[in-house]
Design a protein around this motif. Structure first.
Motif, PDB file in Angstrom:
ATOM      1  N   MET A 136       0.824  -1.201   0.000  1.00 35.14           N
ATOM      2  CA  MET A 136       0.000   0.000   0.000  1.00 35.14           C
ATOM      3  C   MET A 136       0.862   1.256   0.000  1.00 35.14           C
ATOM      4  O   MET A 136       0.365   2.319  -0.307  1.00 35.14           O
ATOM      5  CB  MET A 136      -0.915   0.009   1.217  1.00 35.14           C
ATOM      6  CG  MET A 136      -2.032  -0.993   1.156  1.00 35.14           C
ATOM      7  SD  MET A 136      -3.110  -1.011   2.598  1.00 35.14           S
ATOM      8  CE  MET A 136      -3.918   0.545   2.448  1.00 35.14           C
ATOM      9  N   GLY A 137       2.093   1.105   0.385  1.00 37.63           N
ATOM     10  CA  GLY A 137       2.969   2.264   0.408  1.00 37.63           C
ATOM     11  C   GLY A 137       2.663   3.214   1.557  1.00 37.63           C
ATOM     12  O   GLY A 137       2.911   4.411   1.444  1.00 37.63           O
ATOM     13  N   LYS A 138       2.121   2.701   2.629  1.00 38.81           N
ATOM     14  CA  LYS A 138       1.765   3.525   3.787  1.00 38.81           C
ATOM     15  C   LYS A 138       2.705   3.215   4.940  1.00 38.81           C
ATOM     16  O   LYS A 138       3.280   2.138   5.022  1.00 38.81           O
ATOM     17  CB  LYS A 138       0.322   3.254   4.236  1.00 38.81           C
ATOM     18  CG  LYS A 138      -0.705   3.425   3.153  1.00 38.81           C
ATOM     19  CD  LYS A 138      -0.833   4.853   2.735  1.00 38.81           C
ATOM     20  CE  LYS A 138      -1.931   5.010   1.697  1.00 38.81           C
ATOM     21  NZ  LYS A 138      -2.018   6.326   1.162  1.00 38.81           N
ATOM     22  N   SER A 139       2.838   4.151   5.846  1.00 39.16           N
ATOM     23  CA  SER A 139       3.703   3.952   7.004  1.00 39.16           C
ATOM     24  C   SER A 139       3.047   3.031   8.032  1.00 39.16           C
ATOM     25  O   SER A 139       1.829   2.831   8.022  1.00 39.16           O
ATOM     26  CB  SER A 139       4.018   5.293   7.668  1.00 39.16           C
ATOM     27  OG  SER A 139       2.864   5.809   8.304  1.00 39.16           O
ATOM     28  N   ARG A 140       3.846   2.486   8.891  1.00 39.16           N
ATOM     29  CA  ARG A 140       3.329   1.631   9.961  1.00 39.16           C
ATOM     30  C   ARG A 140       2.364   2.426  10.841  1.00 39.16           C
ATOM     31  O   ARG A 140       1.323   1.940  11.248  1.00 39.16           O
ATOM     32  CB  ARG A 140       4.489   1.095  10.797  1.00 39.16           C
ATOM     33  CG  ARG A 140       4.039   0.133  11.879  1.00 39.16           C
ATOM     34  CD  ARG A 140       5.198  -0.396  12.641  1.00 39.16           C
ATOM     35  NE  ARG A 140       5.959  -1.268  11.760  1.00 39.16           N
ATOM     36  CZ  ARG A 140       6.879  -2.108  12.161  1.00 39.16           C
ATOM     37  NH1 ARG A 140       7.188  -2.171  13.433  1.00 39.16           N
ATOM     38  NH2 ARG A 140       7.524  -2.857  11.315  1.00 39.16           N
ATOM     39  N   ARG A 141       2.700   3.673  11.112  1.00 36.27           N
ATOM     40  CA  ARG A 141       1.837   4.540  11.921  1.00 36.27           C
ATOM     41  C   ARG A 141       0.460   4.704  11.271  1.00 36.27           C
ATOM     42  O   ARG A 141      -0.572   4.661  11.934  1.00 36.27           O
ATOM     43  CB  ARG A 141       2.512   5.901  12.119  1.00 36.27           C
ATOM     44  CG  ARG A 141       1.697   6.894  12.888  1.00 36.27           C
ATOM     45  CD  ARG A 141       1.721   6.598  14.357  1.00 36.27           C
ATOM     46  NE  ARG A 141       0.987   7.629  15.062  1.00 36.27           N
ATOM     47  CZ  ARG A 141       0.149   7.374  16.040  1.00 36.27           C
ATOM     48  NH1 ARG A 141      -0.013   6.163  16.474  1.00 36.27           N
ATOM     49  NH2 ARG A 141      -0.510   8.338  16.614  1.00 36.27           N
ATOM     50  N   TRP A 142       0.447   4.893   9.947  1.00 36.27           N
ATOM     51  CA  TRP A 142      -0.804   5.041   9.214  1.00 36.27           C
ATOM     52  C   TRP A 142      -1.664   3.795   9.389  1.00 36.27           C
ATOM     53  O   TRP A 142      -2.873   3.882   9.592  1.00 36.27           O
ATOM     54  CB  TRP A 142      -0.504   5.287   7.735  1.00 36.27           C
ATOM     55  CG  TRP A 142      -1.727   5.525   6.910  1.00 36.27           C
ATOM     56  CD1 TRP A 142      -2.331   6.722   6.667  1.00 36.27           C
ATOM     57  CD2 TRP A 142      -2.509   4.535   6.232  1.00 36.27           C
ATOM     58  NE1 TRP A 142      -3.438   6.531   5.870  1.00 36.27           N
ATOM     59  CE2 TRP A 142      -3.566   5.207   5.589  1.00 36.27           C
ATOM     60  CE3 TRP A 142      -2.417   3.160   6.102  1.00 36.27           C
ATOM     61  CZ2 TRP A 142      -4.516   4.541   4.836  1.00 36.27           C
ATOM     62  CZ3 TRP A 142      -3.369   2.482   5.352  1.00 36.27           C
ATOM     63  CH2 TRP A 142      -4.401   3.185   4.726  1.00 36.27           C
ATOM     64  N   VAL A 143      -1.047   2.613   9.301  1.00 35.22           N
ATOM     65  CA  VAL A 143      -1.791   1.362   9.460  1.00 35.22           C
ATOM     66  C   VAL A 143      -2.363   1.258  10.867  1.00 35.22           C
ATOM     67  O   VAL A 143      -3.523   0.879  11.055  1.00 35.22           O
ATOM     68  CB  VAL A 143      -0.904   0.141   9.127  1.00 35.22           C
ATOM     69  CG1 VAL A 143      -1.617  -1.159   9.428  1.00 35.22           C
ATOM     70  CG2 VAL A 143      -0.475   0.189   7.668  1.00 35.22           C
ATOM     71  N   TYR A 144      -1.563   1.599  11.882  1.00 35.85           N
ATOM     72  CA  TYR A 144      -2.063   1.555  13.258  1.00 35.85           C
ATOM     73  C   TYR A 144      -3.262   2.493  13.433  1.00 35.85           C
ATOM     74  O   TYR A 144      -4.255   2.136  14.062  1.00 35.85           O
ATOM     75  CB  TYR A 144      -0.976   1.935  14.254  1.00 35.85           C
ATOM     76  CG  TYR A 144       0.124   0.910  14.398  1.00 35.85           C
ATOM     77  CD1 TYR A 144      -0.105  -0.444  14.219  1.00 35.85           C
ATOM     78  CD2 TYR A 144       1.413   1.297  14.722  1.00 35.85           C
ATOM     79  CE1 TYR A 144       0.896  -1.383  14.351  1.00 35.85           C
ATOM     80  CE2 TYR A 144       2.436   0.371  14.866  1.00 35.85           C
ATOM     81  CZ  TYR A 144       2.168  -0.969  14.674  1.00 35.85           C
ATOM     82  OH  TYR A 144       3.156  -1.895  14.811  1.00 35.85           O
ATOM     83  N   LEU A 145      -3.173   3.687  12.873  1.00 35.72           N
ATOM     84  CA  LEU A 145      -4.290   4.639  12.970  1.00 35.72           C
ATOM     85  C   LEU A 145      -5.523   4.118  12.223  1.00 35.72           C
ATOM     86  O   LEU A 145      -6.652   4.324  12.664  1.00 35.72           O
ATOM     87  CB  LEU A 145      -3.876   6.000  12.419  1.00 35.72           C
ATOM     88  CG  LEU A 145      -2.861   6.767  13.258  1.00 35.72           C
ATOM     89  CD1 LEU A 145      -2.409   8.035  12.527  1.00 35.72           C
ATOM     90  CD2 LEU A 145      -3.434   7.108  14.617  1.00 35.72           C
ATOM     91  N   LEU A 146      -5.295   3.436  11.115  1.00 38.78           N
ATOM     92  CA  LEU A 146      -6.403   2.855  10.364  1.00 38.78           C
ATOM     93  C   LEU A 146      -7.165   1.847  11.211  1.00 38.78           C
ATOM     94  O   LEU A 146      -8.399   1.841  11.233  1.00 38.78           O
ATOM     95  CB  LEU A 146      -5.878   2.186   9.098  1.00 38.78           C
ATOM     96  CG  LEU A 146      -6.925   1.525   8.209  1.00 38.78           C
ATOM     97  CD1 LEU A 146      -7.757   2.578   7.505  1.00 38.78           C
ATOM     98  CD2 LEU A 146      -6.256   0.620   7.211  1.00 38.78           C
TER      99      LEU A 146
END
Length: 77
Positions: free
Chosen positions: A1-11
């Motif tokens: 997805m090209g997203k950061s780990r932080r972005w995934v956690y927030l998701l």
């Protein structure tokens, strides 16, 4: 997805994740979430075969990935 780990956690903390995002994550994980999402079940789709929804999700995800890559290229210029 090209997203950061932080972005995934927030998701995962977000109670209103879009169906498209869930399908995209499922595609990456090779897991079909459609059985767990009521609006994607065949009886809700007016007898439309579920494979059509998967195909539609595939092309939409492919488009989004290409769009993200295109935007990254634009940022580099």
């Amino acid at each position: 997805m090209g997203k950061s780990r932080r972005w995934v956690y927030l998701l995962f903390e977000n109670p209103t994740v879009s169906i498209d995002m869930i399908l995209q994550i499922g595609n990456i994980l090779h897991y079909d979430f459609s059985d767990e999402i009521e609006t994607l079940k065949p009886h809700v789709l007016n007898d439309t075969p579920l494979s059509y929804s998967k195909e539609e999700a595939y092309w939409k995800n492919k488009y989004l990935k290409l769009l993200e890559e295109y935007n990254e290229l634009l940022k580099k210029k």
